[in-house]
Design a protein around this motif. Structure first.
Motif, PDB file in Angstrom:
ATOM      1  N   UNK A  76      38.434  14.797  14.980  1.00  0.00           N
ATOM      2  CA  UNK A  76      37.700  15.614  14.158  1.00  0.00           C
ATOM      3  C   UNK A  76      37.129  14.675  12.951  1.00  0.00           C
ATOM      4  N   UNK A  77      38.044  13.891  12.271  1.00  0.00           N
ATOM      5  CA  UNK A  77      37.672  13.344  11.132  1.00  0.00           C
ATOM      6  C   UNK A  77      36.765  12.185  11.430  1.00  0.00           C
ATOM      7  N   UNK A  78      36.866  11.561  12.743  1.00  0.00           N
ATOM      8  CA  UNK A  78      36.111  10.397  13.304  1.00  0.00           C
ATOM      9  C   UNK A  78      34.632  10.892  13.479  1.00  0.00           C
ATOM     10  N   UNK A  79      34.505  12.429  14.105  1.00  0.00           N
ATOM     11  CA  UNK A  79      33.086  12.978  14.411  1.00  0.00           C
ATOM     12  C   UNK A  79      32.515  13.179  12.979  1.00  0.00           C
ATOM     13  N   UNK A  80      33.276  13.500  11.868  1.00  0.00           N
ATOM     14  CA  UNK A  80      32.592  13.333  10.481  1.00  0.00           C
ATOM     15  C   UNK A  80      32.191  12.109   9.895  1.00  0.00           C
ATOM     16  N   UNK A  81      33.163  11.324  10.252  1.00  0.00           N
ATOM     17  CA  UNK A  81      32.569   9.751   9.448  1.00  0.00           C
ATOM     18  C   UNK A  81      31.494   9.207  10.446  1.00  0.00           C
ATOM     19  N   UNK A  82      31.372   9.486  11.802  1.00  0.00           N
ATOM     20  CA  UNK A  82      30.086   9.058  12.646  1.00  0.00           C
ATOM     21  C   UNK A  82      28.911   9.712  12.105  1.00  0.00           C
ATOM     22  N   UNK A  83      29.168  11.062  11.595  1.00  0.00           N
ATOM     23  CA  UNK A  83      27.908  11.969  11.094  1.00  0.00           C
ATOM     24  C   UNK A  83      27.386  11.259   9.927  1.00  0.00           C
ATOM     25  N   UNK A  84      28.576  10.806   9.071  1.00  0.00           N
ATOM     26  CA  UNK A  84      28.342  10.159   7.742  1.00  0.00           C
ATOM     27  C   UNK A  84      27.358   9.028   8.150  1.00  0.00           C
ATOM     28  N   UNK A  85      27.807   8.106   8.964  1.00  0.00           N
ATOM     29  CA  UNK A  85      27.068   6.784   9.270  1.00  0.00           C
ATOM     30  C   UNK A  85      26.040   7.052   9.800  1.00  0.00           C
ATOM     31  N   UNK A  86      25.453   8.209  10.529  1.00  0.00           N
ATOM     32  CA  UNK A  86      24.193   8.200  11.135  1.00  0.00           C
ATOM     33  C   UNK A  86      23.198   8.905  10.195  1.00  0.00           C
ATOM     34  N   UNK A  87      23.931   9.835   9.066  1.00  0.00           N
ATOM     35  CA  UNK A  87      22.974  10.011   8.043  1.00  0.00           C
ATOM     36  C   UNK A  87      22.467   8.951   7.163  1.00  0.00           C
ATOM     37  N   UNK A  88      23.373   7.768   7.017  1.00  0.00           N
ATOM     38  CA  UNK A  88      23.139   6.717   6.283  1.00  0.00           C
ATOM     39  C   UNK A  88      22.229   5.881   6.884  1.00  0.00           C
TER      40      UNK A  88
END
Length: 161
Positions: free
Chosen positions: A45-57
């Motif tokens: 789940x944390x990986x999903x959040x990190x990928x969302x953070x990356x995508x947003x940037x």
């Protein structure tokens, strides 16, 4: 921003290695498999959040780094398996130590992003305080198991087992 992109990709690849190690631990230690599988779900789940953070940037995900990390983890797990991944064996102590170091890295990541995000105008909606608290809990749970594993492995007579 290239350095931040690399930093986030490095953490994403580290989490791939953690998922691989947790699967191995769950398969090797039936008494703790529920814990390892739950922790694996939390890290996924944390990986999903990190990928969302990356995508947003607007950052690119480096899948090859994740594959390399998983392969490296698998190679390292051969030695841990040889040392034993069940209670009373050195491999379990070292596997939990590796896992705890990875979780500490995740904790440091969340703290870093909490501090840098506002300055960059990014990630206002991310609950970094909750992610930090979760990582601290994960680290403490693994540390408890690591110390128990060390007591068993390093007790008198454990070498004969």
């Amino acid at each position: 921003m290239k350095l931040l992109e690399k930093y986030l990709n490095d953490h994403l690849s580290g989490s791939a290695a953690a998922l691989s190690l947790l699967r191995t631990l769950a398969d090797s230690d039936s008494r703790e498999s529920v814990f390892y599988l739950k922790l694996r779900d939390d890290i996924a789940e944390n990986r999903k959040i990190l990928t969302q953070i990356m995508r947003a940037a607007g950052f690119q995900r480096r899948h090859w780094l994740e594959h390399l990390a998983a392969l490296t983890s698998a190679a390292g797990q051969l030695r841990l398996r040889w040392q034993g991944l069940s209670a009373g064996h050195l491999g379990l102590v070292e596997a939990l130590e590796i896992l705890e170091l990875g979780i500490q890295g995740q904790l440091l990541l969340w703290r870093c992003l909490k501090q840098t995000g506002p300055a960059l105008g990014l990630w206002d909606e991310v609950n970094f305080a909750g992610l930090i608290m979760s990582a601290e809990t994960q680290r403490n749970q693994v540390e408890t198991r690591r110390l128990t594993a060390a007591k068993r492995a390093f007790s008198r007579g454990a070498d004969e087992a």
